[in-house]
Write a protein that holds these residues in place. Structure first.
Motif, PDB file in Angstrom:
ATOM      1  N   LEU A   1       0.827  -1.210   0.000  1.00 25.03           N
ATOM      2  CA  LEU A   1       0.000   0.000   0.000  1.00 25.03           C
ATOM      3  C   LEU A   1       0.860   1.258   0.000  1.00 25.03           C
ATOM      4  O   LEU A   1       1.744   1.416   0.847  1.00 25.03           O
ATOM      5  CB  LEU A   1      -0.902   0.007   1.231  1.00 25.03           C
ATOM      6  CG  LEU A   1      -1.962  -1.101   1.255  1.00 25.03           C
ATOM      7  CD1 LEU A   1      -2.321  -1.473   2.672  1.00 25.03           C
ATOM      8  CD2 LEU A   1      -3.188  -0.666   0.487  1.00 25.03           C
ATOM      9  N   HIS A   2       0.567   2.155  -0.939  1.00 25.47           N
ATOM     10  CA  HIS A   2       1.332   3.405  -1.050  1.00 25.47           C
ATOM     11  C   HIS A   2       0.416   4.544  -1.483  1.00 25.47           C
ATOM     12  O   HIS A   2       0.665   5.232  -2.470  1.00 25.47           O
ATOM     13  CB  HIS A   2       2.488   3.225  -2.038  1.00 25.47           C
ATOM     14  CG  HIS A   2       3.392   2.107  -1.655  1.00 25.47           C
ATOM     15  ND1 HIS A   2       4.255   2.186  -0.582  1.00 25.47           N
ATOM     16  CD2 HIS A   2       3.519   0.854  -2.155  1.00 25.47           C
ATOM     17  CE1 HIS A   2       4.890   1.037  -0.449  1.00 25.47           C
ATOM     18  NE2 HIS A   2       4.462   0.214  -1.381  1.00 25.47           N
ATOM     19  N   THR A   3      -0.649   4.724  -0.722  1.00 30.41           N
ATOM     20  CA  THR A   3      -1.633   5.749  -1.050  1.00 30.41           C
ATOM     21  C   THR A   3      -1.923   6.575   0.194  1.00 30.41           C
ATOM     22  O   THR A   3      -1.816   6.064   1.316  1.00 30.41           O
ATOM     23  CB  THR A   3      -2.930   5.091  -1.576  1.00 30.41           C
ATOM     24  OG1 THR A   3      -3.875   6.093  -1.920  1.00 30.41           O
ATOM     25  CG2 THR A   3      -3.539   4.169  -0.536  1.00 30.41           C
ATOM     26  N   PRO A   4      -2.269   7.838   0.040  1.00 27.88           N
ATOM     27  CA  PRO A   4      -2.649   8.628   1.218  1.00 27.88           C
ATOM     28  C   PRO A   4      -3.970   8.132   1.792  1.00 27.88           C
ATOM     29  O   PRO A   4      -4.741   7.431   1.120  1.00 27.88           O
ATOM     30  CB  PRO A   4      -2.774  10.053   0.667  1.00 27.88           C
ATOM     31  CG  PRO A   4      -2.974   9.893  -0.796  1.00 27.88           C
ATOM     32  CD  PRO A   4      -2.276   8.639  -1.197  1.00 27.88           C
ATOM     33  N   LEU A   5      -4.219   8.481   3.039  1.00 31.00           N
ATOM     34  CA  LEU A   5      -5.483   8.127   3.686  1.00 31.00           C
ATOM     35  C   LEU A   5      -6.502   9.219   3.396  1.00 31.00           C
ATOM     36  O   LEU A   5      -6.376  10.349   3.862  1.00 31.00           O
ATOM     37  CB  LEU A   5      -5.279   7.968   5.193  1.00 31.00           C
ATOM     38  CG  LEU A   5      -6.527   7.607   6.000  1.00 31.00           C
ATOM     39  CD1 LEU A   5      -7.083   6.258   5.564  1.00 31.00           C
ATOM     40  CD2 LEU A   5      -6.221   7.602   7.493  1.00 31.00           C
ATOM     41  N   THR A   6      -7.502   8.880   2.600  1.00 29.74           N
ATOM     42  CA  THR A   6      -8.589   9.794   2.269  1.00 29.74           C
ATOM     43  C   THR A   6      -9.906   9.052   2.456  1.00 29.74           C
ATOM     44  O   THR A   6      -9.925   7.848   2.741  1.00 29.74           O
ATOM     45  CB  THR A   6      -8.487  10.279   0.809  1.00 29.74           C
ATOM     46  OG1 THR A   6      -8.701   9.149  -0.069  1.00 29.74           O
ATOM     47  CG2 THR A   6      -7.113  10.879   0.514  1.00 29.74           C
ATOM     48  N   ASP A   7     -11.013   9.754   2.264  1.00 32.84           N
ATOM     49  CA  ASP A   7     -12.313   9.091   2.354  1.00 32.84           C
ATOM     50  C   ASP A   7     -12.424   7.977   1.315  1.00 32.84           C
ATOM     51  O   ASP A   7     -13.078   6.955   1.546  1.00 32.84           O
ATOM     52  CB  ASP A   7     -13.441  10.102   2.149  1.00 32.84           C
ATOM     53  CG  ASP A   7     -13.583  11.061   3.326  1.00 32.84           C
ATOM     54  OD1 ASP A   7     -13.096  10.720   4.425  1.00 32.84           O
ATOM     55  OD2 ASP A   7     -14.167  12.145   3.147  1.00 32.84           O
TER      56      ASP A   7
END
Length: 234
Positions: free
Chosen positions: A200-206
């Protein structure tokens, strides 16, 4: 004189850099939300890592604040919408720890492939269970990346160097860019179905919160390894 509050632990060089440019830098780490509310109004700038929460309430009290600098990549501890509404610029350092995080992700990948934590515990218990912890080879396995920005790209390069097949899900990744990187762009469900390792390499968003849930895991191969060096909320 311009005043900046350094609210999280950073290298002493941070304050030195500000001071060398004629900016007064106060280092006040470990403050409670109430303590931050009480003092934020006197500062033009706020420098944070991930501990300090720049909430709407904090920003409302920050009458002089013009900029928030995040020493790191993710800005989920900052209410960016509230800051923008007040004319406060939010900046991060997207390249600051990209290589470090990518290397850490590969370390975790190798650790899960070879069951190093379990083997370490077994050895410390005085056992020698060599055949129990054979693990798997990485060569020829499929590495699925969720997010292919600066960190994801660095992980892809290292996965390819290990002779893995790399696939990636990222709505912002163009097919041309994927081709240049030597990986295959896929949809999320296909990644779940094909990957032997998911990183996993994504920002935490809705949109990304709980992206790995029970439904996602039900679509994955038996024995898949999941590496999360991004955000726990994913």
């Amino acid at each position: 004189m311009i005043k900046v509050l350094i609210a999280d632990k950073m290298s002493p060089r941070a304050a030195e850099i500000f001071q060398a440019r004629g900016i007064e830098a106060d280092v006040k780490t470990g403050m409670s939300p109430d303590e931050l509310l009480a003092c934020i109004g006197e500062y033009d700038g706020l420098a944070v890592r991930s501990s300090t929460k720049a909430t709407d309430e904090v920003l409302a009290a920050a009458s002089a604040l013009k900029v928030i600098g995040r020493a790191g990549i993710g800005v989920d501890n900052i209410d960016v919408a509230a800051a923008s509404a007040r004319g406060i610029v939010v900046m991060n350092t997207p390249f600051g720890n990209a290589i470090t995080t990518a290397e850490h992700s590969i370390a975790m990948l190798l650790s899960t492939a070879r069951q190093i934590p379990q083997a370490n515990c077994s050895t410390h218990e005085g056992k020698w269970e060599k055949s129990r912890f054979m693990g798997v080879e990485l060569m020829g396995k499929t590495l699925g990346l969720i997010g292919c920005g600066n960190i994801g790209t660095a992980v892809a390069e290292r996965g390819l160097a290990l002779k893995m097949k790399v696939i990636a899900y990222d709505p912002f990744l163009s097919p041309e860019r994927a081709g240049d990187l030597g990986l295959e762009k896929v949809e999320l469900d296909e990644l779940f179905q094909r990957a032997d390792f998911v990183s996993l390499h994504t920002p935490l968003t809705d949109a990304t919160r709980n992206i790995i849930d029970a439904g996602a895991m039900a679509k994955m191969k038996k024995g898949v390894r999941i590496i999360n060096c991004a955000r726990g909320g994913l």
